[in-house]
Write an enzyme that holds these catalytic residues in place. Sequence first.
Site, short mmCIF file in Angstrom:
data_model
loop_
_atom_site.label_atom_id
_atom_site.label_comp_id
_atom_site.label_asym_id
_atom_site.label_seq_id
_atom_site.Cartn_x
_atom_site.Cartn_y
_atom_site.Cartn_z
N CYS A 79 39.45 40.79 38.86
CA CYS A 79 38.66 41.71 39.57
C CYS A 79 39.15 42.68 40.55
O CYS A 79 40.26 43.32 40.35
CB CYS A 79 37.08 41.06 39.95
SG CYS A 79 35.84 42.16 40.13
N HIS A 169 35.93 36.51 36.50
CA HIS A 169 36.16 35.48 37.58
C HIS A 169 36.03 34.31 36.92
O HIS A 169 35.18 33.30 37.13
CB HIS A 169 35.20 35.69 38.66
CG HIS A 169 35.01 36.97 39.44
ND1 HIS A 169 35.67 36.90 40.61
CD2 HIS A 169 34.58 37.88 39.33
CE1 HIS A 169 35.43 38.25 41.32
NE2 HIS A 169 34.80 38.78 40.46
N GLU A 171 37.18 31.54 38.20
CA GLU A 171 37.11 30.55 39.25
C GLU A 171 35.55 30.39 39.68
O GLU A 171 35.35 29.39 40.13
CB GLU A 171 37.76 30.98 40.80
CG GLU A 171 36.86 32.03 41.40
CD GLU A 171 37.01 33.60 40.82
OE1 GLU A 171 37.44 33.80 39.68
OE2 GLU A 171 36.41 34.46 41.57
#
Length: 185
Positions: A79, A169, A171
Amino acid sequence: MGKVGVLSVQGDFARHRHVFHDLGIETQEVRVPEDLVECDRIVLPGGESTTIGMLMERTGLLTTLKAEIRAGLPAWGTCAGMILLAREVEGGSGPRLDILDVTVRRNAFGRQVHSFESDVEVEGVGTVTAVFIRAPIVTRVGAGVKVLSTVSEGVVAVREGNVLATSFHPELTGDPRVHEWFASL
Ligand code: GLN
């Protein structure tokens, strides 16, 4: 094996460290150039790309990291991290690493759509759930850049040699496959 450096000046760095930790991979918070010494790769997390770029410039990290990535240090931007790596940003932005031969458009999924999830196919990884948060899109891909994932709005994951970038993302999903893949590059 060295540590995975996680750029930790602003944004979403803690979540990245958790994923690597769960994989048994040691990480290092990177705030100043000296923090890079034990790192054999670097993650540039999501956050606010203009703020992260300004803070990196102030500490000298921008110059050092750019040289290290040029010299082959594997780097992965998610991002805002993708924006920091990009050569060009439509409409401009602040200080950046300027190292990945793509053009990106910030907040490309519409102002009102701040965040959404979608299953995307990532070459080399498989189908992953992608979380987009005020995400950029790649609008131009340089000759040496490989497209790894595309959605209807455009390109959302690319690789140029040792540099990997995703609009989304990984994560945040609890699925460690992209982290695992990056750690093995
Ligand atoms: N829109 C942010 C930027 O332009 C990126 C958002 C994110 O990293 N989740 O920097």
